[in-house]
Design a protein around this motif. Sequence first.
Motif, PDB file in Angstrom:
ATOM      1  N   SER A 158       0.870  -1.260   0.093  1.00 32.62           N
ATOM      2  CA  SER A 158       0.037  -0.181   0.006  1.00 32.62           C
ATOM      3  C   SER A 158       1.036   1.175   0.055  1.00 32.62           C
ATOM      4  O   SER A 158       0.255   2.365   0.127  1.00 32.62           O
ATOM      5  CB  SER A 158      -1.013   0.040   1.210  1.00 32.62           C
ATOM      6  N   PRO A 205       5.617  -0.016  -5.094  1.00 28.78           N
ATOM      7  CA  PRO A 205       6.120  -1.064  -5.614  1.00 28.78           C
ATOM      8  C   PRO A 205       7.374  -1.613  -5.347  1.00 28.78           C
ATOM      9  O   PRO A 205       8.146  -0.898  -5.175  1.00 28.78           O
ATOM     10  CB  PRO A 205       5.654  -1.043  -7.053  1.00 28.78           C
ATOM     11  N   PRO A 254       1.839   8.815  -1.900  1.00 33.05           N
ATOM     12  CA  PRO A 254       2.105   7.444  -2.764  1.00 33.05           C
ATOM     13  C   PRO A 254       0.865   7.430  -3.636  1.00 33.05           C
ATOM     14  O   PRO A 254       0.635   6.835  -4.607  1.00 33.05           O
ATOM     15  CB  PRO A 254       2.237   6.346  -1.929  1.00 33.05           C
ATOM     16  N   GLY A 255      -0.221   8.055  -3.100  1.00 31.15           N
ATOM     17  CA  GLY A 255      -1.660   7.928  -3.990  1.00 31.15           C
ATOM     18  C   GLY A 255      -1.733   8.921  -4.963  1.00 31.15           C
ATOM     19  O   GLY A 255      -2.841   8.739  -5.728  1.00 31.15           O
ATOM     20  N   ASN A 295     -10.071   8.746 -14.178  1.00 25.89           N
ATOM     21  CA  ASN A 295      -8.964   8.700 -13.102  1.00 25.89           C
ATOM     22  C   ASN A 295      -7.553   9.357 -13.447  1.00 25.89           C
ATOM     23  O   ASN A 295      -6.930   9.141 -12.392  1.00 25.89           O
ATOM     24  CB  ASN A 295      -9.173   7.440 -12.470  1.00 25.89           C
ATOM     25  N   GLY A 305       5.708   1.519 -19.537  1.00 22.20           N
ATOM     26  CA  GLY A 305       4.238   1.906 -19.177  1.00 22.20           C
ATOM     27  C   GLY A 305       4.118   2.218 -17.748  1.00 22.20           C
ATOM     28  O   GLY A 305       3.786   1.566 -16.890  1.00 22.20           O
ATOM     29  N   TYR A 358       2.830   4.431 -14.571  1.00 22.24           N
ATOM     30  CA  TYR A 358       1.445   4.828 -13.893  1.00 22.24           C
ATOM     31  C   TYR A 358       0.393   3.863 -14.575  1.00 22.24           C
ATOM     32  O   TYR A 358       0.704   2.749 -14.855  1.00 22.24           O
ATOM     33  CB  TYR A 358       1.239   6.081 -13.822  1.00 22.24           C
ATOM     34  N   LEU A 359      -0.659   4.627 -15.307  1.00 23.89           N
ATOM     35  CA  LEU A 359      -1.672   3.870 -15.861  1.00 23.89           C
ATOM     36  C   LEU A 359      -1.295   3.215 -17.334  1.00 23.89           C
ATOM     37  O   LEU A 359      -2.351   2.839 -18.090  1.00 23.89           O
ATOM     38  CB  LEU A 359      -2.780   4.486 -15.707  1.00 23.89           C
ATOM     39  N   MET A 360      -0.385   3.723 -17.738  1.00 25.08           N
ATOM     40  CA  MET A 360      -0.049   3.551 -19.226  1.00 25.08           C
ATOM     41  C   MET A 360       0.339   2.269 -19.540  1.00 25.08           C
ATOM     42  O   MET A 360       0.948   1.704 -18.598  1.00 25.08           O
ATOM     43  CB  MET A 360       0.781   4.510 -19.757  1.00 25.08           C
ATOM     44  N   LYS A 383      -3.889   0.579 -17.081  1.00 29.55           N
ATOM     45  CA  LYS A 383      -3.472  -0.554 -16.166  1.00 29.55           C
ATOM     46  C   LYS A 383      -2.569  -0.058 -14.897  1.00 29.55           C
ATOM     47  O   LYS A 383      -1.896   0.892 -15.086  1.00 29.55           O
ATOM     48  CB  LYS A 383      -2.515  -1.620 -17.051  1.00 29.55           C
ATOM     49  N   PRO A 384      -3.154  -0.428 -13.972  1.00 30.53           N
ATOM     50  CA  PRO A 384      -1.938   0.103 -12.424  1.00 30.53           C
ATOM     51  C   PRO A 384      -0.697  -0.355 -12.687  1.00 30.53           C
ATOM     52  O   PRO A 384      -0.484  -1.421 -13.013  1.00 30.53           O
ATOM     53  CB  PRO A 384      -2.893  -0.233 -11.556  1.00 30.53           C
ATOM     54  N   THR A 385       0.429   0.350 -12.425  1.00 31.07           N
ATOM     55  CA  THR A 385       1.855  -0.225 -12.077  1.00 31.07           C
ATOM     56  C   THR A 385       1.705  -0.787 -10.607  1.00 31.07           C
ATOM     57  O   THR A 385       2.529  -1.568 -10.414  1.00 31.07           O
ATOM     58  CB  THR A 385       2.744   1.166 -12.297  1.00 31.07           C
ATOM     59  N   PHE A 386       1.012   0.075  -9.745  1.00 35.07           N
ATOM     60  CA  PHE A 386       1.036  -0.422  -8.509  1.00 35.07           C
ATOM     61  C   PHE A 386      -0.461  -0.510  -7.945  1.00 35.07           C
ATOM     62  O   PHE A 386      -0.965   0.588  -7.495  1.00 35.07           O
ATOM     63  CB  PHE A 386       2.000   0.389  -7.569  1.00 35.07           C
ATOM     64  N   PRO A 432      -2.171  -1.517  -5.331  1.00 33.23           N
ATOM     65  CA  PRO A 432      -2.762  -0.864  -4.209  1.00 33.23           C
ATOM     66  C   PRO A 432      -3.248   0.396  -4.171  1.00 33.23           C
ATOM     67  O   PRO A 432      -4.249   1.195  -3.364  1.00 33.23           O
ATOM     68  CB  PRO A 432      -1.856  -1.219  -2.994  1.00 33.23           C
ATOM     69  N   VAL A 433      -2.546   1.535  -4.744  1.00 34.88           N
ATOM     70  CA  VAL A 433      -2.899   2.817  -4.732  1.00 34.88           C
ATOM     71  C   VAL A 433      -3.379   3.611  -5.942  1.00 34.88           C
ATOM     72  O   VAL A 433      -3.894   4.676  -5.933  1.00 34.88           O
ATOM     73  CB  VAL A 433      -1.583   3.637  -4.337  1.00 34.88           C
ATOM     74  N   GLU A 434      -3.411   2.555  -6.892  1.00 38.34           N
ATOM     75  CA  GLU A 434      -4.013   3.094  -8.208  1.00 38.34           C
ATOM     76  C   GLU A 434      -5.382   2.605  -8.885  1.00 38.34           C
ATOM     77  O   GLU A 434      -5.745   1.672  -8.421  1.00 38.34           O
ATOM     78  CB  GLU A 434      -2.939   2.808  -9.350  1.00 38.34           C
ATOM     79  N   PRO A 435      -5.886   3.129  -9.699  1.00 36.15           N
ATOM     80  CA  PRO A 435      -7.156   2.716 -10.251  1.00 36.15           C
ATOM     81  C   PRO A 435      -6.949   1.261 -10.708  1.00 36.15           C
ATOM     82  O   PRO A 435      -5.912   1.174 -11.144  1.00 36.15           O
ATOM     83  CB  PRO A 435      -7.724   3.813 -11.153  1.00 36.15           C
TER      84      PRO A 435
END
Lengths: 251, 326
Positions: A64, A67, A91-92, A159, A180, A182-184, B251-254, B256-259
């Motif tokens: 949490s 990574p 971290p969020g 988001n 890639g 974050y979300l990429m 796609k989340p990299t991590f 627990p804290v990502e969408p």
Amino acid sequence: MRRALVMCVALGLLAVPAAAADPPQSGVTHVHAAPGTSPVDWGAQLFGANCVTCHGPNGRGLDSRGPSLRGVGARAADFYLRTGYMPLDDPGNEPQRSRVLFSKGELAALVEYVASLGGGPRIPRPQPGQGGLAKGQELFTEHCAGCHQVDAKGGYVTNAVAPSLDHASPVEIAEAVRTGPYLMPRFTGRQISDAQLNSIIRYVSYARHPDDRGGWALGHIGPVPEGLVTWFIGIVLLIATCAVIGKRIES
Amino acid sequence: MRWLVALVVLVLGRMRRRPRLEEPERLVPTGAPDRRAENIVLLLFGAATVCAIAVPVVYVWDAIPNQTQFLGLALGLALACISAACIVIAKRLVVTEELEEEYGLTHPDEEEAVEQLVDESGDRFTRKRLLVVAGAGAGTALGAAMLTPAASLGPVFEMSSLYKTPWRRGVRLVDEAGRVFLADEIEEGTFYTAYPEHAQREQMGAPLVVVRLKPAELRLPDARYGWAPGGILAYSKICTHAGCAIALYRKPTFAPVEPKPALVCPCHYSTFDVADGGSVLFGPAGRPLPQLPLLVDPAGQLRAAGNFSGAVGPSWWGVRRHGPRS
């Protein structure tokens, strides 16, 4: 015996954040290495001072918070550090391009340290000069424009913000495509070959200062606002014409 | 057709205005009839009718090149002819009389005067009925032309073709170049576009998005047990909202804290959860993204294990009534 071991591990986990208290809120902690220190050792000290609160001791990751960095390699470390994505205040948060607070030497040392944790891919060396601009636009439209927009000015996914690529260097683009962040999603060699990646990077560099033959670029935000502006000008002209006709009939 | 024209003429003839009791004083000066202008108007109305009729003809006739351009040309010419006819009528055939005051519509006497004005303005026509029929013909043809594109909205009564997809048990997944996908090639953190082997790719039901999650992350409904071998999931690439191609994979990299991982449509940001079978997380889509069951054959190749979990593409009335079929 087993319980004691668990206790030890738990205490160790608790102790680590305490030991490295003062996570860098608005800056980084610089570590002065004695002359002769190897880059990996210097990197380890910098890691302990700046990164360990989230990525854990020896980069094993913390639940949490952050990574594991084992096996991510120099590629990901270099990308996140040279773009200022890391260190992150919370971290969020979504990492954003910001000023790099590490010196060049510190950055290289950190990258070497992360690479030493478990191998992983090296920093790519793209050759955008060998790519084709037209092919690059085609590939960018197909793979990247959904989020970053065809003009590479950035956009949104739900988001998250897809950043503008105005300040991304060729190496950073190559790293991002393969890692890639974050979300990429990341793109493998099967989806985008190295040669195709060169073309994409060439197009992104071009998209910063495209050849605006039409004149007023309107921030390169696309055909819809351009059309709206045309409508607006047209309507003003029509109203002006009507007003002139009306005046002439009156007099 | 002749009978139809005769009927229209008859009806118009019956609707002739009632004779007035006494002829009041003329308000509009009489004008000389202008047969040449009338001929021009008739010609223009005729041309408009022909152009307007050409629209459905071109629409139906798929074989001609540049069909869309011809459609636009025919419709544009029809409108241009009608407006030209109106201009000729206004300029050369209707006697104009400017009123000094405003139109009075409140007093009955004034109303009558206006009515008389309108009647007398049309006095110059020698073939009034013919002109009216020509105008009505042009208007009707234009209306039919305008309604023609509604046929492109799709089948109105016959929906069964919309449920058809090229997938059935055993069809292999291939990439854009036609290479067969091996299960081992599908990696986490990225997404692939796949098509059915030996099938038309332009069909709504053809394209897929293929992603891989860790099997432990899956939350598929019990009825879809075994649909995602090794955590490999396949969904229709066509958004259930407006039919755009789903081009974004978040796609989340991590984790627990990502969408959470999701497929996002770039048109209106409909967001589908990949882990639980394509349910809608956000956006205007009203139905989950249809999932295709997969299997890995002994050669390690990816194949469909059946058809989609629901109808593919944008929704229509009664879309949930049937499942897709091959």
